[in-house]
Structures are given as structure tokens and as C-alpha cells.
Design a protein around this motif. Structure first.
Motif, PDB file in Angstrom:
ATOM      1  N   TRP A  61       0.809  -1.208   0.000  1.00 28.51           N
ATOM      2  CA  TRP A  61       0.000   0.000   0.000  1.00 28.51           C
ATOM      3  C   TRP A  61       0.847   1.266   0.000  1.00 28.51           C
ATOM      4  O   TRP A  61       1.931   1.296   0.580  1.00 28.51           O
ATOM      5  CB  TRP A  61      -0.899   0.056   1.241  1.00 28.51           C
ATOM      6  CG  TRP A  61      -1.972  -0.980   1.253  1.00 28.51           C
ATOM      7  CD1 TRP A  61      -1.861  -2.273   1.709  1.00 28.51           C
ATOM      8  CD2 TRP A  61      -3.308  -0.833   0.792  1.00 28.51           C
ATOM      9  NE1 TRP A  61      -3.052  -2.924   1.556  1.00 28.51           N
ATOM     10  CE2 TRP A  61      -3.965  -2.071   1.000  1.00 28.51           C
ATOM     11  CE3 TRP A  61      -4.022   0.230   0.234  1.00 28.51           C
ATOM     12  CZ2 TRP A  61      -5.295  -2.266   0.656  1.00 28.51           C
ATOM     13  CZ3 TRP A  61      -5.352   0.035  -0.103  1.00 28.51           C
ATOM     14  CH2 TRP A  61      -5.975  -1.211   0.107  1.00 28.51           C
ATOM     15  N   ASN A  87      -1.518  -0.615  -4.092  1.00 23.04           N
ATOM     16  CA  ASN A  87      -2.816  -0.119  -3.676  1.00 23.04           C
ATOM     17  C   ASN A  87      -2.627   1.253  -3.032  1.00 23.04           C
ATOM     18  O   ASN A  87      -1.550   1.579  -2.537  1.00 23.04           O
ATOM     19  CB  ASN A  87      -3.452  -1.077  -2.674  1.00 23.04           C
ATOM     20  CG  ASN A  87      -3.523  -2.497  -3.206  1.00 23.04           C
ATOM     21  OD1 ASN A  87      -3.954  -2.713  -4.338  1.00 23.04           O
ATOM     22  ND2 ASN A  87      -3.087  -3.463  -2.413  1.00 23.04           N
ATOM     23  N   ALA A 106      -4.037   3.209  -8.785  1.00 17.25           N
ATOM     24  CA  ALA A 106      -3.914   2.100  -7.838  1.00 17.25           C
ATOM     25  C   ALA A 106      -4.699   0.872  -8.280  1.00 17.25           C
ATOM     26  O   ALA A 106      -5.772   0.982  -8.883  1.00 17.25           O
ATOM     27  CB  ALA A 106      -4.388   2.545  -6.460  1.00 17.25           C
ATOM     28  N   HIS A 107      -4.174  -0.288  -7.924  1.00 17.24           N
ATOM     29  CA  HIS A 107      -4.876  -1.547  -8.179  1.00 17.24           C
ATOM     30  C   HIS A 107      -6.156  -1.596  -7.344  1.00 17.24           C
ATOM     31  O   HIS A 107      -7.252  -1.828  -7.861  1.00 17.24           O
ATOM     32  CB  HIS A 107      -3.959  -2.718  -7.843  1.00 17.24           C
ATOM     33  CG  HIS A 107      -4.588  -4.053  -8.049  1.00 17.24           C
ATOM     34  ND1 HIS A 107      -4.973  -4.506  -9.290  1.00 17.24           N
ATOM     35  CD2 HIS A 107      -4.915  -5.037  -7.172  1.00 17.24           C
ATOM     36  CE1 HIS A 107      -5.515  -5.714  -9.177  1.00 17.24           C
ATOM     37  NE2 HIS A 107      -5.492  -6.051  -7.901  1.00 17.24           N
ATOM     38  N   GLU A 108      -6.031  -1.373  -6.045  1.00 16.22           N
ATOM     39  CA  GLU A 108      -7.174  -1.264  -5.141  1.00 16.22           C
ATOM     40  C   GLU A 108      -7.093   0.100  -4.463  1.00 16.22           C
ATOM     41  O   GLU A 108      -6.006   0.588  -4.142  1.00 16.22           O
ATOM     42  CB  GLU A 108      -7.147  -2.364  -4.073  1.00 16.22           C
ATOM     43  CG  GLU A 108      -7.251  -3.778  -4.612  1.00 16.22           C
ATOM     44  CD  GLU A 108      -8.661  -4.135  -5.071  1.00 16.22           C
ATOM     45  OE1 GLU A 108      -9.610  -3.440  -4.632  1.00 16.22           O
ATOM     46  OE2 GLU A 108      -8.805  -5.095  -5.854  1.00 16.22           O
ATOM     47  N   LYS A 109      -8.270   0.722  -4.255  1.00  9.97           N
ATOM     48  CA  LYS A 109      -8.322   2.004  -3.558  1.00  9.97           C
ATOM     49  C   LYS A 109      -9.137   1.829  -2.280  1.00  9.97           C
ATOM     50  O   LYS A 109     -10.226   1.246  -2.303  1.00  9.97           O
ATOM     51  CB  LYS A 109      -8.981   3.090  -4.414  1.00  9.97           C
ATOM     52  CG  LYS A 109      -8.260   3.383  -5.723  1.00  9.97           C
ATOM     53  CD  LYS A 109      -8.875   2.630  -6.860  1.00  9.97           C
ATOM     54  CE  LYS A 109      -8.330   3.072  -8.204  1.00  9.97           C
ATOM     55  NZ  LYS A 109      -8.580   2.061  -9.257  1.00  9.97           N
ATOM     56  N   ASN A 208     -12.788  -0.299  -8.113  1.00  9.75           N
ATOM     57  CA  ASN A 208     -12.155  -1.017  -7.005  1.00  9.75           C
ATOM     58  C   ASN A 208     -11.916  -0.105  -5.805  1.00  9.75           C
ATOM     59  O   ASN A 208     -10.832  -0.089  -5.214  1.00  9.75           O
ATOM     60  CB  ASN A 208     -10.839  -1.662  -7.441  1.00  9.75           C
ATOM     61  CG  ASN A 208     -11.008  -2.637  -8.584  1.00  9.75           C
ATOM     62  OD1 ASN A 208     -12.016  -3.349  -8.664  1.00  9.75           O
ATOM     63  ND2 ASN A 208     -10.041  -2.675  -9.479  1.00  9.75           N
TER      64      ASN A 208
END
Length: 235
Positions: A61, A87, A106-109, A208
């Protein structure tokens, strides 16, 4: 010296002008997170790259609190995040170039239930501000300053377009709040940018997004730095 100062002043147009835009930037590692606190800066970006290089398998992250900064600095950090499938977590705010580029990359937020993803404009919306700035310069400096901006704008706009295309994000995300229908907020004086509902961020290609302790509820940043809501029509 005068030329340098004018180019420096011009660069301020490319950044977010919030009441605490001069906050010092700190970068540090804590567990599986790199924390980035402050305006986007070349030195801070390089610290992120170096920390990640030394702890690649550990870091998942980037936790960021930033008012943003110059467009290319935002793109430098965003492209690194995307390339390394990092992320992004926002507990307080991610504004201007942070919102335009870092958050979507980002891949995940992950955001808290009052975190603000605040937009202020992108490369394509700079021309009007630059034109007004150039009018304030001595006539002998206007032509050279305009040339520098034109060169900057051409290369940066192309880079921005390539970035959004790669992500599948609608490039209008950085300009929708500058349309005539929202001019009343600009005229009001206390508004410095806009925000989107999470569902509308999804429509624009920023997906995401998860919320800590949902639901997410909008909260103004401060009385002097307020944001208005921009709605996205269509799917």
C-alpha cells in the motif's frame, strides 16, 4: 533571474493552490505501507521508489495525504504505482494531481468514510489560467513564457492522455467540474475544486474503491477550501 522567477510562478498554475499547500512532505515506511504526507515532490517520489526497491515483497500500500502538485510529478508517482500494482489508501484527502493520477492508478483504492478525493483541473484546463498569468508579465517576457507553456502543455497533455487510455479512465475526469454549469461555484470564491460520488468515479473508470466503516459521506475540507459535487451522466 527574472526569467527564472516567471517560470517558477508559471509552474504554480500547474499545482493546487490550497491554504496549506506549503506543508512539508514526509515519506516513511510502516509495516506494509509507504506513507506519503504532503505536496507531491521529486525528492519524495524518489524516496518512495527507493523504499519500495528495498522492500518490494513487503509493500502493498501507499497511504497518501496530499494537496497534489505539478502534473508530471503526479504522473511519475502514478505510473510507478500502476507498474508495481500498488494499492492506495486515503484517510484524509488526496487533491488535484493526487486525485487526477495517483488515486486512479492504484490496483485497489481504500478510503475512510469522510476522505476527500478532490479535483482541481488537469493539463487540458490550464490554458485560461496561463493566459491570465501571462497578461501580468512585462511585455518583453510574454512571448518566451507563452512558448515555454506551449511546449510544456504539448508534451504533458500527450502524456496525460496516454496515461488515462492505459488505465481505461475517462480523461474528462479532470475537467468536468470546469464546465459552464458549475461556474457559479467558481464565482462564489470559497470553492477550490470538486468531487464525485463513488458511483460516478466508477462511471469514469476509477473502480475497485472500498470504504472503511461505510457509508462514505462527503465532508468539506474547510470553510476556506470547499468542494462542490459534480454529477456524471450516462454509464
Amino acid at each position: 533571474m527574472a526569467k527564472f522567477l516567471n517560470l517558477f510562478s508559471l509552474s504554480l498554475i500547474f499545482t493546487c493552490t490550497f491554504c496549506y499547500a506549503n506543508e512539508p512532505t514526509q515519506v516513511f515506511l510502516d509495516g506494509d505501507k509507504i506513507h506519503y504526507q504532503g505536496g507531491l515532490a521529486k525528492e519524495a517520489n524518489e524516496m518512495v521508489f527507493e523504499i519500495f526497491k528495498k522492500n518490494t515483497s513487503k509493500i502493498k500500500w501507499l497511504a497518501i495525504k496530499s494537496v497534489g502538485g505539478e502534473v508530471n510529478l503526479g504522473l511519475d508517482l502514478a505510473e510507478f504505482i500502476n507498474k508495481n500494482s500498488l494499492n492506495v489508501e486515503v484517510t484524509e484527502y488526496c487533491l488535484s494531481s493526487c486525485a487526477n493520477y495517483v488515486f486512479p492508478a492504484a490496483h485497489e483504492k481504500r478510503i475512510t468514510n469522510h476522505a476527500l478525493i478532490g479535483f482541481h483541473g488537469g493539463t487540458s484546463g490550464m490554458a485560461a489560467g496561463v493566459a491570465e498569468f501571462i497578461k501580468t508579465l512585462p511585455e518583453s517576457e510574454r512571448e518566451a513564457t507563452q512558448k515555454h507553456f506551449d511546449e510544456y502543455g504539448e508534451t504533458t497533455l500527450a502524456r496525460e492522455a496516454d496515461f488515462f487510455q492505459k488505465l481505461g479512465v475517462n480523461p474528462n475526469i479532470t475537467t468536468l467540474g470546469q464546465s459552464d454549469k458549475y461556474k457559479k461555484y467558481e464565482d462564489a470564491g470559497s470553492y477550490v475544486g470538486w468531487y464525485y460520488a463513488i458511483s460516478d468515479l466508477n462511471k469514469l473508470g476509477v473502480k475497485n474503491i472500498s470504504v472503511l466503516n461505510p457509508p462514505w459521506v462527503f465532508k468539506q475540507l474547510s470553510e476556506k477550501s470547499q468542494f462542490y459535487k459534480v454529477a456524471v451522466t450516462g454509464s
